[in-house]
Design a protein around this motif. Structure first.
Motif, PDB file in Angstrom:
ATOM      1  N   VAL A  21       0.930  -1.149   0.219  1.00 15.68           N
ATOM      2  CA  VAL A  21      -0.050  -0.013  -0.077  1.00 15.68           C
ATOM      3  C   VAL A  21       0.448   1.166  -0.344  1.00 15.68           C
ATOM      4  O   VAL A  21       0.189   2.365  -1.065  1.00 15.68           O
ATOM      5  N   GLN A  22       1.632   1.270   0.512  1.00 20.01           N
ATOM      6  CA  GLN A  22       2.591   2.828   1.121  1.00 20.01           C
ATOM      7  C   GLN A  22       3.600   2.570  -0.321  1.00 20.01           C
ATOM      8  O   GLN A  22       4.016   4.201  -1.151  1.00 20.01           O
ATOM      9  N   SER A  23       3.047   1.978  -0.951  1.00 23.63           N
ATOM     10  CA  SER A  23       4.545   2.068  -2.753  1.00 23.63           C
ATOM     11  C   SER A  23       3.486   2.801  -3.386  1.00 23.63           C
ATOM     12  O   SER A  23       4.037   3.371  -4.041  1.00 23.63           O
ATOM     13  N   ALA A  24       2.214   1.900  -3.695  1.00 24.49           N
ATOM     14  CA  ALA A  24       1.386   3.444  -4.401  1.00 24.49           C
ATOM     15  C   ALA A  24       0.871   4.328  -3.870  1.00 24.49           C
ATOM     16  O   ALA A  24       0.358   5.125  -4.503  1.00 24.49           O
ATOM     17  N   ALA A  92      -0.965  -7.970  -3.392  1.00 22.65           N
ATOM     18  CA  ALA A  92      -1.077  -8.094  -1.924  1.00 22.65           C
ATOM     19  C   ALA A  92       0.720  -7.657  -1.114  1.00 22.65           C
ATOM     20  O   ALA A  92       1.304  -7.113  -0.776  1.00 22.65           O
ATOM     21  N   ASP A  93       1.445  -9.043  -2.366  1.00 24.07           N
ATOM     22  CA  ASP A  93       2.849  -9.288  -1.531  1.00 24.07           C
ATOM     23  C   ASP A  93       3.778  -8.756  -1.818  1.00 24.07           C
ATOM     24  O   ASP A  93       5.200  -8.501  -2.252  1.00 24.07           O
ATOM     25  N   ASP A  94       3.292  -7.746  -3.493  1.00 25.64           N
ATOM     26  CA  ASP A  94       4.896  -7.088  -4.268  1.00 25.64           C
ATOM     27  C   ASP A  94       4.445  -5.701  -4.247  1.00 25.64           C
ATOM     28  O   ASP A  94       3.573  -5.100  -3.279  1.00 25.64           O
ATOM     29  N   TYR A  95       4.923  -4.743  -4.644  1.00 32.19           N
ATOM     30  CA  TYR A  95       5.575  -3.485  -4.502  1.00 32.19           C
ATOM     31  C   TYR A  95       6.049  -2.274  -5.779  1.00 32.19           C
ATOM     32  O   TYR A  95       6.359  -2.973  -6.751  1.00 32.19           O
ATOM     33  N   TYR A  96       5.292  -1.378  -5.714  1.00 30.56           N
ATOM     34  CA  TYR A  96       6.208  -0.551  -6.985  1.00 30.56           C
ATOM     35  C   TYR A  96       7.040  -0.174  -6.522  1.00 30.56           C
ATOM     36  O   TYR A  96       7.785   0.179  -5.500  1.00 30.56           O
TER      37      TYR A  96
END
Length: 311
Positions: A21-24, A92-96
């Motif tokens: 979420v923080q990455s988005a 949900a287990d990945d990030y931008y």
């Protein structure tokens, strides 16, 4: 400035979700983050409620019956609820990464482009996850395609119909698409597919919409590899793998027939479908059907799935 809804299906992802979420939230272009909680058995729902209460951009949804319906149905619910011009997806287990929407800023200046996609990298979160991933995918550091493409070339490439090998997959984490084209073409994830619904969606999307590749030589998002990744649990060309591929290609073939795709595309999809169909058959009947299919169309012996006949 772009206006983007990020859809995150959530199932048993409590240990990863906050980073995702923080990455988005990092991007000004991201106006809302839709958490679609899918009856997790860990503390994901409580964490979703906490995160959503702390930031107005974050919105929490569940299925109407509060049940578990899978990632495809969760993404479909997110599409329905999204209010921005553009839609992006994130597991949900990945990030931008910070460059996630850089290509979009230029590409979407061209009004004919409906969507764009890029490359994703990998981060190993557990030793077991790393071993399983490398056993299946060797040392592949990027999930990407092999060369820039746009329009019909993307669709042809995903079907293996281009002179150069384009690649058969790009990841949803690196896809950004206009919501209006999803509505116009009635494009949704096939909820009957518990796996490969992303491949099914991407192929249908690339036919119905004008896609253009973005950053394909450097990652714009990271896939977290851990002990519970479904993608590493199925051995390639095993009976379970062939069965799931059969369900995928049957979905695509039904779609191709219903939408009356040009014969060259229906034929290609049929060959892939029939190859996996034959791989599920047994005994004398199997070999009779192989001969019959080859008699009708010898090109079935040239598909990249030809070795499935003899398993």
């Amino acid at each position: 400035m772009l206006s983007i809804s990020v859809i995150i299906p959530v199932y048993n992802a409590a240990q990863f979700l906050e980073k995702s979420v923080q990455s988005a939230l990092y991007f000004d272009e991201v106006k809302e983050i839709l958490l679609i909680e899918d009856q997790s058995t860990d503390s994901s729902l409580e964490l979703c409620r906490k995160i959503a209460s702390e930031n107005a951009k974050i919105k929490l949804f569940q299925h109407e019956d509060k049940g578990n319906h899978g990632a495809g149905a969760s993404r479909n619910l997110g599409i329905e609820k999204a209010s921005c011009e553009f839609i992006a997806f994130l597991d949900a287990d990945d990030y931008y990464l910070p460059n996630r929407f850089e290509a979009e800023k230029e590409i979407f200046k061209n009004s004919k482009v409906d969507g764009t996609f890029g490359a994703i990298g990998v981060e190993y979160l557990t030793e077991k996850g790393m071993r399983e991933f490398k056993d299946k995918f060797k040392d592949i550091s990027l999930t990407t395609v092999n060369y820039p493409a746009e329009g019909e070339e993307v669709f042809r490439g995903l079907l293996g119909l281009t002179p150069r090998i384009f690649g058969t997959f790009f990841h949803l984490n690196a896809l950004t698409v206009k919501k209006a084209v999803l509505e116009k073409n009635r494009l949704r994830f096939n909820e009957d597919l518990r796996v490969h619904q992303d491949s099914d969606f991407n192929i249908k999307l690339s036919y119905s919409c004008y896609l253009k590749s973005g950053f394909i030589t450097k990652a714009v998002a990271i896939r977290g590899v851990h002990d519970n990744n479904r993608i590493t649990k199925i051995i390639q060309y095993s009976p379970q793998y062939n069965e799931r591929q059969l369900i995928l290609w049957q979905s695509l073939y039904n779609w191709a027939v219903i939408n009356n795709l040009p014969s060259k595309y229906r034929k290609r999809i049929y060959l892939s479908f029939k190859s996996f169909d034959l791989s599920q058959q047994k005994g004398f009947r199997k070999y009779v059907n192989i001969i019959w299919e080859a008699f009708k169309n010898y090109e079935i012996l040239k598909t990249r799935y030809r070795y499935n006949y003899y398993k």
